[in-house]
Design a protein around this motif. Structure first.
Motif, PDB file in Angstrom:
ATOM      1  N   ASN A  54      45.574  71.582  25.746  1.00 49.93           N
ATOM      2  CA  ASN A  54      45.740  71.705  24.300  1.00 49.93           C
ATOM      3  C   ASN A  54      45.467  70.375  23.602  1.00 49.93           C
ATOM      4  N   ASN A  55      46.036  69.302  24.154  1.00 47.75           N
ATOM      5  CA  ASN A  55      45.813  67.964  23.585  1.00 47.75           C
ATOM      6  C   ASN A  55      44.371  67.521  23.731  1.00 47.75           C
ATOM      7  N   LEU A  56      43.773  67.846  24.880  1.00 45.84           N
ATOM      8  CA  LEU A  56      42.407  67.388  25.149  1.00 45.84           C
ATOM      9  C   LEU A  56      41.376  68.056  24.236  1.00 45.84           C
ATOM     10  N   VAL A  57      41.677  69.269  23.750  1.00 45.50           N
ATOM     11  CA  VAL A  57      40.732  69.922  22.842  1.00 45.50           C
ATOM     12  C   VAL A  57      41.087  69.681  21.370  1.00 45.50           C
ATOM     13  N   ALA A  58      42.386  69.647  21.044  1.00 43.74           N
ATOM     14  CA  ALA A  58      42.801  69.591  19.642  1.00 43.74           C
ATOM     15  C   ALA A  58      42.670  68.197  19.041  1.00 43.74           C
ATOM     16  N   ILE A  59      43.165  67.183  19.745  1.00 43.14           N
ATOM     17  CA  ILE A  59      43.168  65.840  19.167  1.00 43.14           C
ATOM     18  C   ILE A  59      41.757  65.268  19.010  1.00 43.14           C
ATOM     19  N   PRO A  60      40.891  65.336  20.047  1.00 40.54           N
ATOM     20  CA  PRO A  60      39.511  64.874  19.822  1.00 40.54           C
ATOM     21  C   PRO A  60      38.793  65.656  18.725  1.00 40.54           C
ATOM     22  N   SER A  61      39.061  66.972  18.614  1.00 35.92           N
ATOM     23  CA  SER A  61      38.433  67.765  17.555  1.00 35.92           C
ATOM     24  C   SER A  61      38.873  67.284  16.181  1.00 35.92           C
ATOM     25  N   TYR A  62      40.147  67.007  16.031  1.00 37.98           N
ATOM     26  CA  TYR A  62      40.688  66.455  14.776  1.00 37.98           C
ATOM     27  C   TYR A  62      39.967  65.161  14.409  1.00 37.98           C
ATOM     28  N   ILE A  63      39.818  64.272  15.379  1.00 40.33           N
ATOM     29  CA  ILE A  63      39.168  62.975  15.128  1.00 40.33           C
ATOM     30  C   ILE A  63      37.697  63.169  14.769  1.00 40.33           C
ATOM     31  N   LEU A  64      37.001  64.014  15.509  1.00 39.21           N
ATOM     32  CA  LEU A  64      35.571  64.215  15.281  1.00 39.21           C
ATOM     33  C   LEU A  64      35.300  64.896  13.946  1.00 39.21           C
ATOM     34  N   TYR A  65      36.144  65.854  13.558  1.00 33.74           N
ATOM     35  CA  TYR A  65      35.987  66.463  12.238  1.00 33.74           C
ATOM     36  C   TYR A  65      36.121  65.411  11.131  1.00 33.74           C
ATOM     37  N   LEU A 372      45.834  82.018  15.842  1.00 33.98           N
ATOM     38  CA  LEU A 372      44.614  81.619  15.146  1.00 33.98           C
ATOM     39  C   LEU A 372      44.406  80.112  15.204  1.00 33.98           C
ATOM     40  N   ILE A 373      45.488  79.356  15.038  1.00 33.18           N
ATOM     41  CA  ILE A 373      45.393  77.888  15.092  1.00 33.18           C
ATOM     42  C   ILE A 373      44.978  77.435  16.484  1.00 33.18           C
ATOM     43  N   GLN A 374      45.609  78.012  17.507  1.00 33.62           N
ATOM     44  CA  GLN A 374      45.245  77.637  18.879  1.00 33.62           C
ATOM     45  C   GLN A 374      43.804  78.048  19.186  1.00 33.62           C
ATOM     46  N   SER A 375      43.404  79.212  18.709  1.00 34.45           N
ATOM     47  CA  SER A 375      42.028  79.664  18.943  1.00 34.45           C
ATOM     48  C   SER A 375      41.028  78.729  18.281  1.00 34.45           C
ATOM     49  N   PHE A 376      41.331  78.324  17.047  1.00 33.08           N
ATOM     50  CA  PHE A 376      40.457  77.391  16.344  1.00 33.08           C
ATOM     51  C   PHE A 376      40.334  76.078  17.110  1.00 33.08           C
ATOM     52  N   ALA A 377      41.446  75.613  17.672  1.00 32.05           N
ATOM     53  CA  ALA A 377      41.435  74.356  18.430  1.00 32.05           C
ATOM     54  C   ALA A 377      40.531  74.469  19.657  1.00 32.05           C
ATOM     55  N   PHE A 378      40.670  75.565  20.396  1.00 26.58           N
ATOM     56  CA  PHE A 378      39.876  75.714  21.623  1.00 26.58           C
ATOM     57  C   PHE A 378      38.396  75.966  21.310  1.00 26.58           C
ATOM     58  N   VAL A 379      38.117  76.749  20.265  1.00 25.14           N
ATOM     59  CA  VAL A 379      36.726  76.956  19.861  1.00 25.14           C
ATOM     60  C   VAL A 379      36.117  75.634  19.393  1.00 25.14           C
ATOM     61  N   SER A 380      36.880  74.858  18.619  1.00 28.86           N
ATOM     62  CA  SER A 380      36.393  73.556  18.153  1.00 28.86           C
ATOM     63  C   SER A 380      36.120  72.631  19.328  1.00 28.86           C
ATOM     64  N   GLY A 381      37.053  72.628  20.298  1.00 28.84           N
ATOM     65  CA  GLY A 381      36.854  71.798  21.482  1.00 28.84           C
ATOM     66  C   GLY A 381      35.573  72.148  22.208  1.00 28.84           C
ATOM     67  N   TYR A 382      35.302  73.445  22.347  1.00 29.85           N
ATOM     68  CA  TYR A 382      34.082  73.885  23.028  1.00 29.85           C
ATOM     69  C   TYR A 382      32.838  73.486  22.227  1.00 29.85           C
ATOM     70  N   TRP A 384      32.484  71.012  20.009  1.00 26.98           N
ATOM     71  CA  TRP A 384      32.263  69.564  20.040  1.00 26.98           C
ATOM     72  C   TRP A 384      31.761  69.116  21.408  1.00 26.98           C
ATOM     73  N   TYR A 385      32.263  69.738  22.456  1.00 20.47           N
ATOM     74  CA  TYR A 385      31.767  69.420  23.799  1.00 20.47           C
ATOM     75  C   TYR A 385      30.278  69.744  23.900  1.00 20.47           C
ATOM     76  N   SER A 386      29.885  70.896  23.353  1.00 20.42           N
ATOM     77  CA  SER A 386      28.473  71.298  23.397  1.00 20.42           C
ATOM     78  C   SER A 386      27.604  70.345  22.587  1.00 20.42           C
ATOM     79  N   VAL A 387      28.081  69.950  21.409  1.00 22.87           N
ATOM     80  CA  VAL A 387      27.322  69.023  20.557  1.00 22.87           C
ATOM     81  C   VAL A 387      27.155  67.670  21.243  1.00 22.87           C
TER      82      VAL A 387
END
Length: 396
Positions: A54-65, A372-382, A384-387
């Motif tokens: 959860n931390n590995l996908v949510a926190i980097p996504s927050y920073i990158l956004y 929904l929040i958790q789903s958004f975090a995991f989708v965002s993580g995926y 950003w990883y792809s980008v």
């Protein structure tokens, strides 16, 4: 695992306390404990693994956004910090979901503070454990935009945790404890408030005036109280003045001529941007057994109802001068002592002034919203990883 000696064994019952079993229970206890602790161990491993992911996908996504939105920060700073605040609230909702999924819920008492969620307020809370922060993260989720627009004062050690980078970006203040740092930290706090509080449209600021956990400060506080003929407190410690006074002076209600409005000030027209409330929060755990952040994450304690009591005061009625403010803060924590004494005896907080009986309110988190929040975090993580993977392949 349970410790077995001379036909006696120890059991962990649902109240979380160890008890001695009888001779007749030996076999049932042994098998039951193996199953119980096996399941508990599996649950802990799964919860910890989920928290790490959860931390590995949510926190980097927050920073990158936020990096992606830097042009918006230059064009419309207010909109940028509004978006940042929404994502900050989502991150805190994820932390809340860890406790909620383990059965840790909040029951609220006293004043209803939802009506002042858009006003500026200073929140003062008692501090028993690291779980207090998680509790506040949870119980403020349904208070309008409070979580989006709040600022935390926390011990500097939190800067080095997984959430430290988020708090740093959000504009929270990390304070060092100890006499050697006290004066310097208050100057830094004043500068921080002047630079970030209103420029980022913050509304609530949260601090723990006791300056540390109850178990660490109780003995020192009681010795100080005895020396200075102050009340002997058991469930809270005597609060410290510094940070609260700086906040009140820097953000407090002002007169038209710009002077701080203290307890003796005459009625005047207040400027729109000024502190309007002081919210006194008292956190009570059943049997005075606080939840720490490890328990919140791993969920090895049985489901628990945490009780939170609110009382609000108009900021213009709170004195500013050192001696008067110290007395006011002492009175608040003496009241907290009485509230917690009543709670530990009865399991409820006493009724507020003017009430015949205490009325509680269940603080609710909505599973669909958390999903929904958790789903958004995991989708965002995926995404950003792809980008980042695509950019790496293009560059190298």
């Amino acid at each position: 695992m349970p410790h077995v000696t001379e036909g006696r064994c120890q059991l962990l019952f649902s109240d979380g306390n160890w008890h001695n079993g009888t001779q007749n229970e030996r076999m049932a206890v042994t098998v039951g404990c193996i199953r119980r602790f096996g399941w508990l161990g599996l649950t802990i491993v799964l919860r910890f693994s989920f928290m790490v992911i959860n931390n590995l996908v949510a926190i980097p996504s927050y920073i990158l956004y936020l990096i992606l939105l830097q042009p918006l920060r230059l064009m419309d700073s207010q909109l940028f910090w509004h978006i940042e605040g929404v994502m900050f609230k989502w991150l805190l909702a994820m932390v809340s979901s860890w406790g909620w999924s383990a059965g840790y819920t909040v029951l609220e008492w006293g004043d209803d503070v939802k009506g002042i969620s858009e006003d500026e307020a200073m929140v003062i809370a008692n501090h028993q454990s690291t779980g207090d922060v998680c509790t506040l993260m949870m119980c403020l989720q349904d208070k309008g935009s409070v979580v989006c627009r709040m600022m935390w004062l926390m011990d500097h050690i939190f800067r080095y945790t997984n959430f430290g980078i988020v708090s740093l970006i959000h504009g929270d203040f990390f304070i060092r404890q100890g006499k050697a740092y006290r004066d310097q930290q208050l100057v830094l706090l004043k500068d921080h408030l002047e630079k970030y509080y209103r420029s980022r449209d913050r509304k609530w600021i949260v601090l723990f005036p006791e300056g540390g956990f109850l178990r660490k400060r109780r003995e020192t506080s009681q010795a100080f109280a005895k020396k200075n003929n102050l009340p002997y407190l058991t469930h809270v410690t005597l609060p410290r003045l510094g940070a609260a006074q700086i906040i009140l002076k820097t953000l407090g209600a002002q007169q038209e001529n710009g002077t701080i409005a203290g307890e003796n000030s005459v009625a005047s027209v207040r400027k729109p941007a000024s502190l309007q409330w002081v919210v006194d929060v008292t956190i009570g755990y059943p049997s005075a057994n606080p939840i720490d952040i490890q328990t919140w994450i791993l969920g090895y304690r049985p489901p628990t109802v945490i009780h939170v009591h609110y009382r609000k005061y108009p900021a213009k009625e709170v004195p500013i001068e050192s001696e008067a403010l110290s007395s006011w803060l002492y009175e608040r924590f003496i009241e907290k002592e009485a509230l917690l004494e009543h709670f530990y005896k009865t399991g409820t907080f006493p009724p507020s002034e003017g009430q015949s009986e205490a009325v509680s309110r269940e603080m609710k988190l909505y599973p669909l919203s958390l999903l929904l929040i958790q789903s958004f975090a995991f989708v965002s993580g995926y995404l950003w990883y792809s980008v980042l993977q695509y950019l790496y392949c293009c560059l190298f």
